[in-house]
Design a protein around this motif. Sequence first.
Motif, PDB file in Angstrom:
ATOM      1  N   LEU A   1       2.564   1.631  -3.410  1.00 40.03           N
ATOM      2  CA  LEU A   1       1.596   2.152  -4.376  1.00 40.03           C
ATOM      3  C   LEU A   1       1.484   3.670  -4.300  1.00 40.03           C
ATOM      4  O   LEU A   1       1.455   4.357  -5.313  1.00 40.03           O
ATOM      5  N   ARG A   2       1.476   4.182  -3.068  1.00 41.61           N
ATOM      6  CA  ARG A   2       1.381   5.633  -2.891  1.00 41.61           C
ATOM      7  C   ARG A   2       2.532   6.370  -3.552  1.00 41.61           C
ATOM      8  O   ARG A   2       2.326   7.333  -4.277  1.00 41.61           O
TER       9      ARG A   2
ATOM     10  N   SER B   1       0.829  -1.200   0.000  1.00 42.91           N
ATOM     11  CA  SER B   1       0.000   0.000   0.000  1.00 42.91           C
ATOM     12  C   SER B   1       0.871   1.262   0.000  1.00 42.91           C
ATOM     13  O   SER B   1       0.574   2.238  -0.708  1.00 42.91           O
ATOM     14  N   LEU B   2       1.950   1.223   0.746  1.00 48.91           N
ATOM     15  CA  LEU B   2       2.864   2.368   0.763  1.00 48.91           C
ATOM     16  C   LEU B   2       3.596   2.515  -0.564  1.00 48.91           C
ATOM     17  O   LEU B   2       3.757   3.622  -1.084  1.00 48.91           O
TER      18      LEU B   2
ATOM     19  N   ARG C   1       0.835  11.141   4.366  1.00 45.97           N
ATOM     20  CA  ARG C   1       2.170  10.962   3.812  1.00 45.97           C
ATOM     21  C   ARG C   1       2.886  10.076   4.819  1.00 45.97           C
ATOM     22  O   ARG C   1       3.139  10.484   5.953  1.00 45.97           O
ATOM     23  N   CYS C   2       3.170   8.867   4.399  1.00 46.67           N
ATOM     24  CA  CYS C   2       3.481   7.837   5.377  1.00 46.67           C
ATOM     25  C   CYS C   2       4.894   7.803   5.854  1.00 46.67           C
ATOM     26  O   CYS C   2       5.183   7.282   6.907  1.00 46.67           O
ATOM     27  N   CYS C   3       5.790   8.248   5.068  1.00 40.93           N
ATOM     28  CA  CYS C   3       7.141   7.819   5.327  1.00 40.93           C
ATOM     29  C   CYS C   3       8.087   8.990   5.443  1.00 40.93           C
ATOM     30  O   CYS C   3       8.297   9.757   4.513  1.00 40.93           O
TER      31      CYS C   3
ATOM     32  N   GLU D   1      -7.149  -0.152   2.365  1.00 43.76           N
ATOM     33  CA  GLU D   1      -6.607  -0.893   1.234  1.00 43.76           C
ATOM     34  C   GLU D   1      -6.267  -2.323   1.616  1.00 43.76           C
ATOM     35  O   GLU D   1      -6.447  -3.245   0.822  1.00 43.76           O
TER      36      GLU D   1
ATOM     37  N   GLU E   1       2.703   8.937  -6.811  1.00 44.15           N
ATOM     38  CA  GLU E   1       3.379  10.245  -6.789  1.00 44.15           C
ATOM     39  C   GLU E   1       4.349  10.356  -7.955  1.00 44.15           C
ATOM     40  O   GLU E   1       4.394  11.371  -8.656  1.00 44.15           O
TER      41      GLU E   1
ATOM     42  N   ALA F   1      -4.469   3.569   3.994  1.00 44.12           N
ATOM     43  CA  ALA F   1      -3.706   2.335   3.807  1.00 44.12           C
ATOM     44  C   ALA F   1      -4.401   1.146   4.472  1.00 44.12           C
ATOM     45  O   ALA F   1      -4.381   0.035   3.953  1.00 44.12           O
TER      46      ALA F   1
ATOM     47  N   ALA G   1      11.928   6.003  -0.399  1.00 42.18           N
ATOM     48  CA  ALA G   1      10.720   6.810  -0.245  1.00 42.18           C
ATOM     49  C   ALA G   1       9.750   6.244   0.782  1.00 42.18           C
ATOM     50  O   ALA G   1       8.878   6.946   1.287  1.00 42.18           O
ATOM     51  N   THR G   2       9.905   4.967   1.098  1.00 42.73           N
ATOM     52  CA  THR G   2       8.972   4.365   2.054  1.00 42.73           C
ATOM     53  C   THR G   2       9.669   3.940   3.349  1.00 42.73           C
ATOM     54  O   THR G   2       9.094   3.196   4.149  1.00 42.73           O
ATOM     55  N   VAL G   3      10.880   4.415   3.559  1.00 46.09           N
ATOM     56  CA  VAL G   3      11.665   4.040   4.725  1.00 46.09           C
ATOM     57  C   VAL G   3      11.720   2.518   4.865  1.00 46.09           C
ATOM     58  O   VAL G   3      11.359   1.938   5.889  1.00 46.09           O
TER      59      VAL G   3
END
Lengths: 210, 210
Positions: free
Chosen positions: A19-20, A16-17, B180-182, B201, A24, B198, A41-43
């Motif tokens: 995908l975000r 899911s992350l 904004r997750c990360c 999802e 972007e 998320a 970008a997603t740590v």
Amino acid sequence: MPFSGKISPLTIQRLSLYLRVLKEYAAMGKVAASSGEIAEATVSTAAQVRKDLSYFGSFGKKGQGYNIDELIEAIEGILGLDRRWKVALVGLGKIGQSLIQFKEFGQIGFDFVAIFEKDPEKIGKSFNGIPIYHIDEMPRVCEEETILIALVAVPAESSEEVFQRVLDAGIRGILNLSGRCCFKPPPHAFIKNVNVAAEIESLSYYLTHF
Amino acid sequence: MPFSGKISPLTIQRLSLYLRVLKEYAAMGKVAASSGEIAEATVSTAAQVRKDLSYFGSFGKKGQGYNIDELIEAIEGILGLDRRWKVALVGLGKIGQSLIQFKEFGQIGFDFVAIFEKDPEKIGKSFNGIPIYHIDEMPRVCEEETILIALVAVPAESSEEVFQRVLDAGIRGILNLSGRCCFKPPPHAFIKNVNVAAEIESLSYYLTHF
DNA sequence: TTATAATTGAGATAAAATTCACAAAAGCAC
DNA sequence: GTGCTTTTGTGAATTTTATCTCAATTATAA
């Protein structure tokens, strides 16, 4: 399904992350991304990204990374986001009111189509263009509208009873914001708990000890 | 601190859940509970409950379980909840407005004492009795008031910049509701992400595949 | 055509989290 | 006091999750 075996819920959350950030990137006009970029970008880590994706297939090209549009489509397929879902809101208190106005749900494919309440004052009216029903009508409305997902935002005290009624109405996926954290769903149903109070308590732990 | 070594964040989250049910029990006048009872109420297992607690000490009595009041006190100590925390809200949009009115924060020891906004329309006024400052004032206000925790509820687009400013203002714990997750925090700071989009999802995934 | 650089996919390995299993209390009944 | 029942705390075993490593593949450039 194009894959088999049990996948960790952690992998699902990370997809899911991914995908975000891919969306972007797509919006920025980027065409390809490597596992390393997605990871940063997603740590996460490059290996983790590749491993997560590898459970479902091979989406990248060696030396080149992943085509962003293709990977978006692949992940949307995996997560079941290549369709729209009808969602019920149960409980039109402060939290419910604020969530139902939250535009991102619509953007990612989830449409609120019914609100269920106990308060006779609200029933029969609508909020944000969505009709408000008495909670007793849930079985009928959910069947007629084929609603499978409910967002439960009722006070903690009533949540246990509400969960039961929601499941009896044929709902199979509950997003629980009631603060009452723990309810064991039957095997065909799924509950995701979102508990802001519990999260802030862990912050307290880390600030205290580090 | 009365303990050493690295504790899993999963353990910390669960302690928070245990604490909730223990408080429910205490309110009901119950005096003791076994690991099995706590486990059932939190959808965990008896062994898990005992193991989690064992990282911090021995709180039970063999054959008798745990004294509820004692265990509440112990867990509150572990989580750093034996004090009150001042909290800033950053972003007074719909979500911020609804969260700041959420009474449970106060009940568990977190007090909102400042709101930070960009919108000049709102600045200088107050919401729910809490003063609204321009976000530029964050360093000063957070220092004067010794605010260490912030709840960030700004739009995803501005969140990256806001995180940076929040950390620069001396905040060490961020509860991120921006979607904004990360964001990788520096070593002395901690971020907890709450991402309703998320979560819904993942529900989609489970409904699609099971 | 051949070297070079980048990056995937996946098996092997390591680390982390959970569950098991049981000796050691602690209370209770008789 | 003795035996029975309950339940903890914890080391060991197991399962799950994450990381490491590297051969294989692709594009690029000389």
